[in-house]
Design a protein around this motif. Structure first.
Motif, mmCIF file in Angstrom:
data_model
loop_
_atom_site.group_PDB
_atom_site.id
_atom_site.type_symbol
_atom_site.label_atom_id
_atom_site.label_comp_id
_atom_site.label_asym_id
_atom_site.label_seq_id
_atom_site.Cartn_x
_atom_site.Cartn_y
_atom_site.Cartn_z
ATOM 1 N N GLN A 371 0.849 -1.181 0.000
ATOM 2 C CA GLN A 371 0.000 0.000 0.000
ATOM 3 C C GLN A 371 0.889 1.237 0.000
ATOM 4 O O GLN A 371 1.894 1.289 0.703
ATOM 5 N N SER A 375 -2.544 5.949 -0.428
ATOM 6 C CA SER A 375 -3.661 5.035 -0.147
ATOM 7 C C SER A 375 -4.097 4.216 -1.354
ATOM 8 O O SER A 375 -5.243 3.788 -1.445
ATOM 9 N N ILE A 377 -3.185 0.806 -3.967
ATOM 10 C CA ILE A 377 -2.484 -0.482 -3.983
ATOM 11 C C ILE A 377 -2.165 -0.787 -5.441
ATOM 12 O O ILE A 377 -2.967 -1.396 -6.153
#
Length: 958
Positions: A371, A375, A377
């Motif tokens: 991550q 914020s 991925i």
């Protein structure tokens, strides 16, 4: 001596070459004039076979029917005598041809008399001239069939023959394997230290294709690896450069082999204690030098000057494993992310098999995603492992026994099969899988496709797995699970093909049942697993370049439907997505600001490998249109937004949703005949439970895949999701940039009626005339659907007063839909009303709905919507209103009344009533303008009793 392993294409090329050499030898030796002529013709045919094979080999599937057919033809002239000198081996495809190739390769240095003796025993072209002529005729027929299917001009090839990128895609470099092996050994040599407690070094290596299409595949190259190292729990970013070496060496002490200082301006430092640079860089984090730079050369690890991090991870958040995504049934597992991950994971096997990076028991728990501080991925998988000596990993005892057994086996290249006594071979060993990592890959492919953990799949299909992680790499258990779940994977899916190949032990052994040598193993992994998965991705998302996949994947947010990640750097680039393929419309939008975002590219042109040509608006307007050419009615560009959707939603909530909470009702079923749908769009993904069926009539080879490359179908599907929020949708892809021929549309209608049993069919397209080939079949399908009381809605056209209604909207069995603005005024492009007919219309101007993610600029359009105008968009709105009325009837009326509403006459009568605001109201522009609201002048603004009695009375008289 065991026959050599060949792919079908390689076997064909080798066979044609050998047969030609043999024919030349026989021609020079034979005195018979007729036979000489036969051998001359045979030589010519062999040349043509090789020429054709080389011409198409990069574009066709591995199991292409034409290739298998010519191999069987050549096999028919080879006698079983060719097998005499071979050891016993399992019978496989074309084993006589394989044996012939092996024998002839050994005989090249023999004199002609020995060769002739061998040929006369092993080949039989036929004793009679008729038999020989028949053989040549079969070759000629094959050549004719091949040139018909694959003309000299590739642009004329059928779109079903090959994937859009297969023709030009090159094989990846296999030098990555050496580089990864060298990296692991260099790290191992540098990790010993005297620290207490002893460090347990963990490593996470970034996975990717590492494709460098400009490089020679068999030459070692420089490769850079991104990875993370840890001595405890904290992970340190590391970038490692590997250096091409003529000879790979892992233990070098000579001082003269120290890396040269090449314009670095500083002296390199050899890393002897891996923990030291890791600890030091952590202390220097305040200086923003937070990425270690290493170099591997001649088996030693050298430290370069550290740099700024290129991938700032959020160290306060734990990485997320692929296993977690699968267990949670995450919506991040979209069609796009599934296919991208499948390709990247298959490359992990290709590049890392047989190295310590890839344990035989690897799986979805071994694949992790970091991550970031923003914020997100990124779809950037890492494989995690411990820096331990080879063979000391945590391998289950049963599997460890198998692996040790394999290691003790002699290498196929070094051992003589004649020395192996068949009586000493345990039959159980013949079913052992020689490549456990591909079994683990098969398990992950099943998990990805079905978005379900392997253990749950096993439980679902009654497969009792043994305890421990080894069950994931025992091919027998994995195959049992696959046999249970494969019905859920389309038969023509490359996912399914790859899993089957992974689990089939025969794929990974030679003709003697022995383990493939390293070179053949790499080739098999690529051709039987990686390449099909690349095709699966390319066929579903043609704008994704395989050669740029590593870069493209990193721009997608795995935690958010695989959408593009916004960043200042990406926003500053031109084009907006610097990794876009030239086939991606966004590439041209960013490159040339004056190009309007059009309806993207046509799949048919892409698969024929014809470059997409961006057009300026004036060029598009000037294009000559065939009068008989069908089209979608979506080309208007009115700017004002005035959709009445909010009023409709209030009506729907009042008369349907409130009542659905108290009773279960069978949903209304709607088929959309259009360009497909973008299943990765957030709106579609959030409501994917409503999309119950998909069928690609435009390309039945991939019948369950309905990608939308132009946006039209996604827009119409989005409108139906808004106007029929509880209906079931069935997507029939019948087109790309223009509708298909009438016969294909007829098939789609018949299927929607018979197999899907839909209530409504929405058709936002039309033909200017019914005088087109195959339209009689479309008329028959429409009549059949009408007889089954299926309501059909079709777009009127966008020709204004220049043309009348289009077909099939003009058909008496179809409800024609015109377009208005939100006030009921006729749209300028909508056809003139027809006298003494029900001219039904609804809003079709500046209608907002979903637009494919890959056709949007996320910076300016983060919600992926677009305003469009045309009778194309009035049609799904009208179909949605009809779905509302059917759902209303199911909730408030009797069954017999519902059946009357399902008839075209009943539905048109109710729609006319809705359009009448009062008994004195005149038609506006001769249109019955249909819009629902709770206003008192609207039917559904009246009392519930009045509404019900009015509709019952209408149906009674319809």
């Amino acid at each position: 001596m065991a026959p050599i392993s060949y792919t079908p294409m390689a076997l064909l090329l080798e066979t044609a070459r050998i047969i030609r050499e043999i024919a030349k030898l026989l021609k020079n030796d034979d005195k018979d004039r007729e036979l000489k002529h036969f051998y001359s013709r045979l030589m010519a045919h062999c040349l043509m076979v090789r020429d054709h094979a080389n011409r198409i080999k990069a574009a066709i599937a591995l199991d292409n029917e034409l290739i298998l057919r010519i191999l069987a033809l050549f096999e028919s002239i080879v006698t079983t005598h060719v097998l005499r000198e071979l050891s016993a081996f399992p019978v496989s495809s074309y084993f006589r041809l394989r044996a012939l190739c092996q024998h002839w390769d050994k005989m090249r240095d023999q004199n002609d008399s020995i060769k002739l003796e061998f040929v006369k025993q092993c080949l039989n072209f036929g004793l009679a001239s008729e038999q020989r002529d028949e053989f040549l005729e079969s070759l000629e027929n094959w050549e004719d069939d091949l040139t018909t299917q694959y003309p000299e001009d590739p642009s004329q090839w059928s779109k079903d023959d090959f994937g859009p990128q297969r023709k030009s895609r090159s094989e990846p470099s296999y030098a990555v394997w050496n580089a990864a092996q060298s990296l692991f050994k260099a790290l191992m040599a540098s990790k010993n230290c005297t620290c207490q407690p002893t460090h347990e070094f963990g490593a996470r290596l970034c996975l990717g294709t590492y494709r460098k299409p400009d490089l020679d595949e068999d030459i070692d190259q420089d490769f850079d690896f991104d990875m993370y190292l840890s001595t405890q729990q904290d992970w340190q970013e590391v970038h490692v450069h590997t250096v091409k070496e003529a000879v790979v060496q892992f233990a070098v002490n000579d001082e003269e082999l120290r890396p040269q200082k090449k314009k670095l301006g500083y002296k390199l430092m050899e890393v002897k204690k891996l923990c030291e640079p890791i600890e030091k860089i952590r202390k220097m984090a305040s200086h923003r030098l937070d990425r270690l730079e290493f170099k591997v050369e001649r088996g030693r690890l050298w430290k370069l000057r550290s740099e700024r991090s290129s991938f700032p991870i959020d160290r306060t958040k734990a990485p997320v494993s692929l296993e977690q995504f699968i267990k949670e049934g995450s919506r991040s597992l979209t069609e796009k992310t599934k296919r991208i991950l499948a390709v990247l994971l298959s490359y992990a096997v290709l590049h890392l098999h047989g190295t310590p990076w890839l344990q035989p028991t690897w799986g979805s728990s071994s694949i992790i995603f970091f991550q970031t501080a923003s914020s997100t991925i990124p779809l950037r998988p890492f494989i995690q492992t411990q820096l331990v000596q080879e063979g000391t990993g945590d391998v289950a005892p049963e599997l460890d026994r198998v692996l040790k057994h394999e290691e003790e086996d002699c290498d196929p290249d070094d051992c003589d099969p004649d020395e192996i006594d068949p009586d000493d071979v345990d039959p159980d060993d013949l079913v052992l899988h020689h490549c456990p990592p591909v079994v683990a890959l098969a398990v992950m492919l099943m998990e990805l496709y079905l978005a379900t953990p392997f253990e749950m799949l096993a439980k679902k299909y009654g497969v009792d797995l043994p305890d421990g992680i080894q069950n994931r790499t025992l091919s027998i258990d994995a195959d049992l699970v696959f046999q249970g779940c494969k019905s859920e994977i389309p038969e023509n899916s490359q996912f399914r093909y790859a899993v089957e190949k992974c689990l089939d032990p025969k794929t990974w052994q030679d003709e003697n049942g022995m383990k493939l040598d390293n070179q053949m193993l790499r080739t098999t992994i690529y051709q039987e697993v990686v390449w099909p998965l690349e095709d699966e991705l390319s066929q579903a998302f043609s704008y994704i370049s395989i050669d740029e996949l590593d870069k493209i994947a990193q721009t997608l947010d795995f935690g958010s439907w695989g959408q593009s990640i916004q960043s200042q750097q990406a926003a500053a680039c031109s084009p907006p997505n610097e990794f876009a393929s030239p086939h991606d419309p966004q590439y041209f939008v960013g490159l040339q600001g004056y190009i309007q975002q059009t309806e993207a590219h046509a799949w048919g042109r892409l698969v024929a490998d014809v470059p997409y040509i961006a057009q300026r608006p004036e060029q598009k307007m000037a294009r000559k249109v065939d009068y008989k050419e069908s089209k979608f009615f979506d080309d208007e560009t009115l700017s004002e937004d005035h959709s009445p959707e909010d009023d409709f939603q209030k009506v729907y909530e009042e008369f349907v949703q409130k009542h659905l909470q108290n009773r279960l009702q069978s949903p209304v079923k709607i088929a959309i005949l259009d360009t497909g749908v973008d299943l990765n769009h957030p709106d579609m993904d959030a409501r994917d439970n409503q999309i119950k069926g998909k069928y690609n009539w435009f390309n039945e080879r991939f019948k369950k895949m309905v990608p939308d490359h132009v946006g039209h179908g996604t827009h119409t599907a989005g409108l139906l999701l808004d106007y029929a929020p509880d209906a079931e949708l069935y997507i029939a892809k019948i087109a790309e940039d223009k509708p298909s021929d009438p016969r294909m549309i007829a098939k789609a209608i018949d299927f929607a009626v018979k197999s899907w049993q839909v209530d409504i069919i929405s058709m936002s397209f039309g033909f200017p005339t019914c005088d087109v080939d195959g339209y009689d079949e479309l008329e028959r399908a429409i009549e059949n659907a009408h007889s089954k009381h299926v309501l059909m809605f079709a777009a009127a056209s966008n020709s204004g007063a220049n043309l009348n209604r289009a077909y099939p909207a003009r058909d008496q069995h179809v409800i024609c839909i015109h377009s208005t603005d939100a006030n009921g005024n006729r749209s300028s492009f909508s056809p003139t009303a027809i006298t003494d007919d029900t001219n039904i219309a609804t809003v079709g101007q500046a209608v907002e709905s979903a637009w494919p993610v890959h056709l949007c600029d996320e910076k300016t359009n983060p919600t992926f919507v677009k305003y469009k105008s045309g009778t194309s968009y009035a049609t799904p709105i009208a179909a949605g209103i009809a779905a509302f009325l059917l759902q209303y009837a199911k909730l408030h009326l009797r069954e017999d009344q519902l059946e009357k509403l399902k008839r075209q006459s009943g539905m048109k009568a109710v729609l006319r009533k809705i359009a009448q605001k009062s008994q004195e109201s005149k038609l506006r522009d001769d249109y019955y303008y249909v819009a629902l609201s709770l206003y008192s002048d609207n039917l559904f603004g009246k009392t519930e009793g009045f509404i019900k009695e009015t509709i019952i009375d209408i149906l009674k008289n319809s």
